[in-house]
Design an enzyme around this catalytic site. Sequence first.
Site, PDB file in Angstrom:
ATOM      1  N   ASP A 142       0.736  -1.667  -0.274  1.00 28.77           N
ATOM      2  CA  ASP A 142       0.292  -0.059  -0.244  1.00 28.77           C
ATOM      3  C   ASP A 142       0.842   1.144  -0.446  1.00 28.77           C
ATOM      4  O   ASP A 142       0.115   2.444  -0.796  1.00 28.77           O
ATOM      5  CB  ASP A 142      -1.040  -0.072   0.762  1.00 28.77           C
ATOM      6  CG  ASP A 142      -2.287  -1.145   1.105  1.00 28.77           C
ATOM      7  OD1 ASP A 142      -2.315  -1.848   0.857  1.00 28.77           O
ATOM      8  OD2 ASP A 142      -2.600  -1.159   2.099  1.00 28.77           O
ATOM      9  N   ARG A 177     -17.019  -0.178 -24.351  1.00 30.11           N
ATOM     10  CA  ARG A 177     -16.959   0.364 -22.675  1.00 30.11           C
ATOM     11  C   ARG A 177     -16.573   0.937 -21.541  1.00 30.11           C
ATOM     12  O   ARG A 177     -16.092   1.348 -22.417  1.00 30.11           O
ATOM     13  CB  ARG A 177     -17.147  -1.584 -21.997  1.00 30.11           C
ATOM     14  CG  ARG A 177     -18.546  -2.303 -22.509  1.00 30.11           C
ATOM     15  CD  ARG A 177     -17.981  -4.303 -21.937  1.00 30.11           C
ATOM     16  NE  ARG A 177     -19.131  -4.203 -22.428  1.00 30.11           N
ATOM     17  CZ  ARG A 177     -18.810  -5.793 -22.693  1.00 30.11           C
ATOM     18  NH1 ARG A 177     -17.863  -6.508 -22.643  1.00 30.11           N
ATOM     19  NH2 ARG A 177     -20.096  -6.702 -22.314  1.00 30.11           N
ATOM     20  N   MET A 184      -6.392  -2.272  -4.830  1.00 29.64           N
ATOM     21  CA  MET A 184      -6.089  -2.157  -3.476  1.00 29.64           C
ATOM     22  C   MET A 184      -5.280  -0.945  -2.340  1.00 29.64           C
ATOM     23  O   MET A 184      -4.942  -0.238  -4.224  1.00 29.64           O
ATOM     24  CB  MET A 184      -4.752  -3.431  -2.816  1.00 29.64           C
ATOM     25  CG  MET A 184      -5.583  -4.933  -2.959  1.00 29.64           C
ATOM     26  SD  MET A 184      -4.621  -6.418  -2.239  1.00 29.64           S
ATOM     27  CE  MET A 184      -6.143  -7.548  -1.670  1.00 29.64           C
ATOM     28  N   GLY A 185      -4.480  -1.130  -1.374  1.00 28.49           N
ATOM     29  CA  GLY A 185      -4.173  -0.101  -0.715  1.00 28.49           C
ATOM     30  C   GLY A 185      -5.035   0.764   0.362  1.00 28.49           C
ATOM     31  O   GLY A 185      -4.213   1.262   0.952  1.00 28.49           O
ATOM     32  N   GLN A 290      -2.665  -8.636  -7.186  1.00 24.83           N
ATOM     33  CA  GLN A 290      -1.233  -7.646  -7.275  1.00 24.83           C
ATOM     34  C   GLN A 290      -0.514  -7.576  -5.462  1.00 24.83           C
ATOM     35  O   GLN A 290       0.680  -7.167  -5.411  1.00 24.83           O
ATOM     36  CB  GLN A 290      -2.336  -5.592  -6.099  1.00 24.83           C
ATOM     37  CG  GLN A 290      -2.619  -5.538  -7.500  1.00 24.83           C
ATOM     38  CD  GLN A 290      -4.019  -5.364  -6.958  1.00 24.83           C
ATOM     39  OE1 GLN A 290      -4.020  -3.505  -6.529  1.00 24.83           O
ATOM     40  NE2 GLN A 290      -5.442  -5.675  -6.564  1.00 24.83           N
TER      41      GLN A 290
HETATM   42  O1  F6P Z   1      -2.300  -4.038   3.487  1.00 26.76           O
HETATM   43  C1  F6P Z   1      -2.464  -4.932   2.611  1.00 26.76           C
HETATM   44  C2  F6P Z   1      -3.923  -5.350   1.665  1.00 26.76           C
HETATM   45  O2  F6P Z   1      -3.061  -6.290   0.644  1.00 26.76           O
HETATM   46  C3  F6P Z   1      -4.299  -4.217   1.371  1.00 26.76           C
HETATM   47  O3  F6P Z   1      -4.091  -3.668   0.203  1.00 26.76           O
HETATM   48  C4  F6P Z   1      -5.643  -5.009   1.264  1.00 26.76           C
HETATM   49  O4  F6P Z   1      -6.877  -4.478   1.534  1.00 26.76           O
HETATM   50  C5  F6P Z   1      -5.618  -5.696   2.715  1.00 26.76           C
HETATM   51  O5  F6P Z   1      -4.104  -5.735   2.274  1.00 26.76           O
HETATM   52  C6  F6P Z   1      -5.869  -7.234   2.372  1.00 26.76           C
HETATM   53  O6  F6P Z   1      -5.428  -7.978   3.230  1.00 26.76           O
HETATM   54  P1  F6P Z   1      -6.709 -10.072   3.009  1.00 26.76           P
HETATM   55  O7  F6P Z   1      -5.176 -10.319   2.132  1.00 26.76           O
HETATM   56  O8  F6P Z   1      -5.615 -10.187   4.613  1.00 26.76           O
HETATM   57  O9  F6P Z   1      -7.298  -9.728   2.733  1.00 26.76           O
END
Ligand code: F6P
Length: 364
Positions: A142, A177, A184-185, A290
């Site tokens: 993140d 479209r 994520m982040g 990601q």
């Molecule tokens: O903090 C890293 C991260 O990949 C975030 O971007 C995401 O919201 C979260 O972890 C997802 O976590 P998990 O793998 O526990 O669902």
Amino acid sequence: MKRVLVATGGGDCPGLNAVIRAVVKRAEQERDWEVIGSIESFNGILREPTEIRVLDEHSVAGIHVQGGTIIGSTNKGGPFAWPIKNKDGSWEYADRSDEMIRKLQYLGVDAVISIGGDGSQRISQGLFEKGLNIIGVPKTIDNDLLATDFTFGFQTAVQEATEAVDKLVTTAASHNRVLVLEVMGRFAGWIALHAAIGGGAEVCLIPEIPYDLDIVLEKLKSRYSRGKGNAIVVISEGARPKGGSVVGVESNEVGYKNIRLGGIAHKLSHDLKKAGFEADMRETVLGHLQRGGIPVAYDRILASQFGVKAFEMVLNGEFGKMAAYRHPDIISIPLTDALDRPNFVNPNCDLVRTARGLGICFGD
Ligand code: F6P
């Protein structure tokens, strides 16, 4: 022989193995140090029988190229909140930190290197206050820690998200479209912002700039003429409309504290349709793609720098500190400085200005 224990905590991240390898390679130059790894963060120490493994040049050979972590990770529980199941099926949490420190003494551990995000480093600080010789290494895709210019794993996530935009562009154009990519982040929009610029999106919606649906609608309409057109929207999982809230669910996993974000891409499409947007829309949630896989060269290099620095901090007795990247140096800073200082996108920063200069709409 002195012993340094390495643990990887929190969500995994491309580059963790490169840190482990760098610690081992640097330690081997000292000859009187042995490196051991605790399996699944500190769970390996707390479990009976103990789950640890010796990390030597053979076990780390070539692992800088591998995603994940060879010693496993967890983002649940920990020494200060160890989940215990009651007879009635409910859960309570025990503080096992003193017991863990005693066990580390028994195992002859002289120092600990804890590789993890803010949650893990909070645990590091707690253990340091109890007298443990511990050093932190920051990680997260993140990039939301202010103490370091970049965290390793971030550039790999950006690369993955940018390649996703590249792919979506061709299918969006073929079908007239709007394709919405959710990345994520958590509450930081760095991945979305970088991927929107790198991939050439028309709209970028991030948590730091709550969006006005009407402005997004107008931007997307402007991309169409007589039904022909297309657009790419990159949206952070933590984005929200003005006056609205984030989309996510409470996790029912034992010991997991975070809200599980996800679903804002579908909400955006739904809201745009309701507001009268006519073109077809589809959503892609990039998710853990990601986080998995081979780290890009940048992350391998940064992770290697952190690993070497962390072991040298052990040699120098810089405990209660974390390695941090301040271009062009890798420095050490107190763990307390690293915590509680999140790195969010400043809406007035140069990168946002660049994006606006490219015509990218933030919905504001
Ligand atoms: O903090 C890293 C991260 O990949 C975030 O971007 C995401 O919201 C979260 O972890 C997802 O976590 P998990 O793998 O526990 O669902």
